[in-house]
Write an enzyme that holds these catalytic residues in place. Structure first.
Site, PDB file in Angstrom:
ATOM      1  N   THR A 103      48.209  29.490  22.183  1.00  0.00           N
ATOM      2  CA  THR A 103      46.957  30.114  21.735  1.00  0.00           C
ATOM      3  C   THR A 103      47.083  31.608  21.962  1.00  0.00           C
ATOM      4  O   THR A 103      47.162  32.056  23.112  1.00  0.00           O
ATOM      5  CB  THR A 103      45.753  29.586  22.549  1.00  0.00           C
ATOM      6  OG1 THR A 103      45.717  28.169  22.442  1.00  0.00           O
ATOM      7  CG2 THR A 103      44.452  30.173  22.026  1.00  0.00           C
ATOM      8  N   LYS A 178      41.173  27.947  16.354  1.00  0.00           N
ATOM      9  CA  LYS A 178      41.320  27.597  17.772  1.00  0.00           C
ATOM     10  C   LYS A 178      40.325  28.409  18.625  1.00  0.00           C
ATOM     11  O   LYS A 178      39.739  27.892  19.580  1.00  0.00           O
ATOM     12  CB  LYS A 178      42.763  27.856  18.229  1.00  0.00           C
ATOM     13  CG  LYS A 178      43.001  27.765  19.734  1.00  0.00           C
ATOM     14  CD  LYS A 178      42.830  26.354  20.306  1.00  0.00           C
ATOM     15  CE  LYS A 178      42.987  26.371  21.832  1.00  0.00           C
ATOM     16  NZ  LYS A 178      42.868  25.067  22.441  1.00  0.00           N
ATOM     17  N   LYS A 246      41.684  33.812  29.235  1.00  0.00           N
ATOM     18  CA  LYS A 246      42.576  34.431  28.233  1.00  0.00           C
ATOM     19  C   LYS A 246      42.020  34.182  26.827  1.00  0.00           C
ATOM     20  O   LYS A 246      41.928  35.091  26.008  1.00  0.00           O
ATOM     21  CB  LYS A 246      43.984  33.836  28.346  1.00  0.00           C
ATOM     22  CG  LYS A 246      44.866  34.080  27.130  1.00  0.00           C
ATOM     23  CD  LYS A 246      46.177  33.298  27.175  1.00  0.00           C
ATOM     24  CE  LYS A 246      46.087  31.810  26.999  1.00  0.00           C
ATOM     25  NZ  LYS A 246      46.278  31.256  25.681  1.00  0.00           N
TER      26      LYS A 246
HETATM   27  P1  NAP Z   1      51.964  26.394  31.283  1.00  0.00           P
HETATM   28  O1  NAP Z   1      52.071  25.041  31.846  1.00  0.00           O
HETATM   29  O2  NAP Z   1      51.598  27.524  32.173  1.00  0.00           O
HETATM   30  O3  NAP Z   1      53.370  26.703  30.540  1.00  0.00           O
HETATM   31  C1  NAP Z   1      53.671  27.958  30.008  1.00  0.00           C
HETATM   32  C2  NAP Z   1      55.082  27.946  29.467  1.00  0.00           C
HETATM   33  O4  NAP Z   1      55.365  29.228  28.911  1.00  0.00           O
HETATM   34  C3  NAP Z   1      56.150  27.694  30.532  1.00  0.00           C
HETATM   35  O5  NAP Z   1      57.207  26.966  29.944  1.00  0.00           O
HETATM   36  C4  NAP Z   1      56.588  29.119  30.893  1.00  0.00           C
HETATM   37  O6  NAP Z   1      57.894  29.184  31.421  1.00  0.00           O
HETATM   38  C5  NAP Z   1      56.545  29.759  29.529  1.00  0.00           C
HETATM   39  N1  NAP Z   1      56.414  31.221  29.552  1.00  0.00           N
HETATM   40  C6  NAP Z   1      55.325  31.935  29.910  1.00  0.00           C
HETATM   41  N2  NAP Z   1      55.562  33.257  29.780  1.00  0.00           N
HETATM   42  C7  NAP Z   1      56.829  33.372  29.314  1.00  0.00           C
HETATM   43  C8  NAP Z   1      57.644  34.475  28.943  1.00  0.00           C
HETATM   44  N3  NAP Z   1      57.207  35.741  29.041  1.00  0.00           N
HETATM   45  N4  NAP Z   1      58.900  34.221  28.513  1.00  0.00           N
HETATM   46  C9  NAP Z   1      59.344  32.958  28.401  1.00  0.00           C
HETATM   47  N5  NAP Z   1      58.626  31.871  28.713  1.00  0.00           N
HETATM   48  C10 NAP Z   1      57.386  32.073  29.161  1.00  0.00           C
HETATM   49  O7  NAP Z   1      50.900  26.471  30.073  1.00  0.00           O
HETATM   50  P2  NAP Z   1      50.416  25.310  29.097  1.00  0.00           P
HETATM   51  O8  NAP Z   1      49.187  24.676  29.670  1.00  0.00           O
HETATM   52  O9  NAP Z   1      51.583  24.459  28.691  1.00  0.00           O
HETATM   53  O10 NAP Z   1      49.902  26.206  27.849  1.00  0.00           O
HETATM   54  C11 NAP Z   1      50.782  26.666  26.836  1.00  0.00           C
HETATM   55  C12 NAP Z   1      49.923  27.199  25.683  1.00  0.00           C
HETATM   56  O11 NAP Z   1      49.106  26.141  25.159  1.00  0.00           O
HETATM   57  C13 NAP Z   1      48.946  28.316  26.106  1.00  0.00           C
HETATM   58  O12 NAP Z   1      48.837  29.285  25.090  1.00  0.00           O
HETATM   59  C14 NAP Z   1      47.623  27.562  26.295  1.00  0.00           C
HETATM   60  O13 NAP Z   1      46.500  28.413  26.115  1.00  0.00           O
HETATM   61  C15 NAP Z   1      47.729  26.511  25.211  1.00  0.00           C
HETATM   62  N6  NAP Z   1      46.930  25.287  25.450  1.00  0.00           N
HETATM   63  C16 NAP Z   1      46.907  24.682  26.672  1.00  0.00           C
HETATM   64  C17 NAP Z   1      46.128  23.544  26.853  1.00  0.00           C
HETATM   65  C18 NAP Z   1      46.058  22.831  28.206  1.00  0.00           C
HETATM   66  O14 NAP Z   1      45.181  21.968  28.359  1.00  0.00           O
HETATM   67  N7  NAP Z   1      46.920  23.125  29.165  1.00  0.00           N
HETATM   68  C19 NAP Z   1      45.394  23.012  25.795  1.00  0.00           C
HETATM   69  C20 NAP Z   1      45.443  23.640  24.551  1.00  0.00           C
HETATM   70  C21 NAP Z   1      46.216  24.781  24.385  1.00  0.00           C
HETATM   71  P3  NAP Z   1      58.147  28.890  33.014  1.00  0.00           P
HETATM   72  O15 NAP Z   1      58.317  27.412  33.115  1.00  0.00           O
HETATM   73  O16 NAP Z   1      59.365  29.642  33.340  1.00  0.00           O
HETATM   74  O17 NAP Z   1      56.933  29.407  33.761  1.00  0.00           O
END
Ligand code: NAP
Length: 305
Positions: A103, A178, A246
């Site tokens: 997102t 979204k 965010k």
């Molecule tokens: P998360 O568990 O914090 O995972 C983030 C991922 O991004 C990790 O693999 C992290 O790598 C990687 N990352 C972050 N910054 C980076 C960078 N600068 N360079 C390379 N890799 C990077 O987050 P998530 O919950 O999976 O969310 C991912 C996306 O989906 C977000 O945009 C979020 O808003 C969206 N989303 C989340 C949900 C939810 O319920 N969680 C629902 C809908 C949408 P590392 O492993 O090294 O930290």
């Protein structure tokens, strides 16, 4: 379903970002029969997606894939993995599709899409709704922006991860929809929190109230899934306050551009700021109620009068 999927797309999927969402999405792609090449900043996490081939960088992923999926945190992170020194742009094969499922900002999305098109490839923004459980179950709602023909080429990949796949319009439209999702979600959360605090202050059992209103006109995903967690004082995250903030920042920024009155979103953003200050950003979004509890001095679920 897996067989049809394999026939429809013979190519390899590259996956970048195996976090809470990306890891189960990768597992579902493997389960549907796609060969997957993966890269994660913390390299050890790639092994958790058993069967995915590790790659040394986002560029290395792109050089081995027909479709490259990105699922990282925020706009700057997507820019880093696509445009950075060893970014996707340095490895893309001709006619490949880049799909960003994070997102992020609709404006950053349009800029990145132009760069990807500049090297002869296609781009889709495809943020998701449905949370970690939706990612695990393969039941995500996927909101797609980009060319309809590109979406059709990528459809089998989306079908391996989600249930409702909606073409929202040109590049950036998926991110806009979204943000609409987040606007509605955060205000439903506030409605639930206000009802719970008022109920507690009025001396009526909040659990009885939840049962009574959840099936009527006030019903919502929040009331069905989060209200009883609040009564049980369970503030573990499904969706973290920091990520919600965010998304609200993105919505407020985009609203500024079109002069949209997101008065309710501004209020929730301020209240969640209080929650972040007092409890940190890693709590679940149901902790919004704690800002109202701090104002009133009551605790939902408490038997004290
Ligand atoms: P998360 O568990 O914090 O995972 C983030 C991922 O991004 C990790 O693999 C992290 O790598 C990687 N990352 C972050 N910054 C980076 C960078 N600068 N360079 C390379 N890799 C990077 O987050 P998530 O919950 O999976 O969310 C991912 C996306 O989906 C977000 O945009 C979020 O808003 C969206 N989303 C989340 C949900 C939810 O319920 N969680 C629902 C809908 C949408 P590392 O492993 O090294 O930290």
């Amino acid at each position: 379903m897996a067989d049809t999927t394999r026939d429809a797309l013979k190519g390899t999927v590259g996956f970048i970002g195996l976090g809470i969402m990306g890891l189960p999405m990768t597992r579902n792609l493997l389960r549907a029969g796609f060969p997957v090449v993966a890269w994660n900043r913390t390299a050890s996490k790639v092994a958790l997606a058993e069967g995915a081939e590790p790659a040394a960088s986002p560029a290395a992923v792109a050089s081995r894939a027909d479709i490259v999926v990105v699922c990282v945190t925020a706009s700057a992170d997507v820019e880093a993995v696509i445009e950075g020194d060893a970014g996707v742009l340095h490895g893309l094969r001709p006619n490949a599709i880049v799909i960003d499922m994070s997102t992020i900002s609709p404006d950053v999305t349009k800029r990145l899409a132009a760069r990807v098109r500049g090297v002869g490839c296609d781009y889709l923004d495809a943020p998701v709704s449905g949370g970690e459980q939706g990612a695990i179950n393969g039941t995500l709602s996927i909101m797609v922006g980009g060319e309809a023909a590109t979406l059709e080429r990528a459809r089998p990949v989306f079908e391996a991860m989600g249930q409702r796949i909606t073409h929202c319009g040109p590049v950036g439209a998926g991110q806009t929809v979204k943000l609409c999702n987040q606007i509605a979600v955060c205000l439903n959360n506030l409605a639930m929190a206000e009802a719970l605090v008022f109920c507690q202050q009025s001396g009526v059992d909040p659990s009885v109230m939840i049962e009574a209103i959840s099936a009527g006109a006030a019903g919502s995903w929040q009331i069905s899934n989060l209200a009883s967690k609040i009564v049980a004082r369970d503030f573990a995250p499904g969706f973290k306050v920091s990520l919600q903030q965010k998304d609200l920042r993105l919505a407020l920024e985009a609203a500024d551009t079109v002069h949209a009155p997101l008065a309710g979103v501004s209020l929730v953003h301020q209240l969640l700021g209080v929650v972040e200050g007092r409890h940190g950003g890693d709590v679940g979004t149901q902790a919004l109620v704690r800002a109202l509890e701090a104002l009133t001095g009551v605790e939902v679920g408490s038997t004290a009068r």
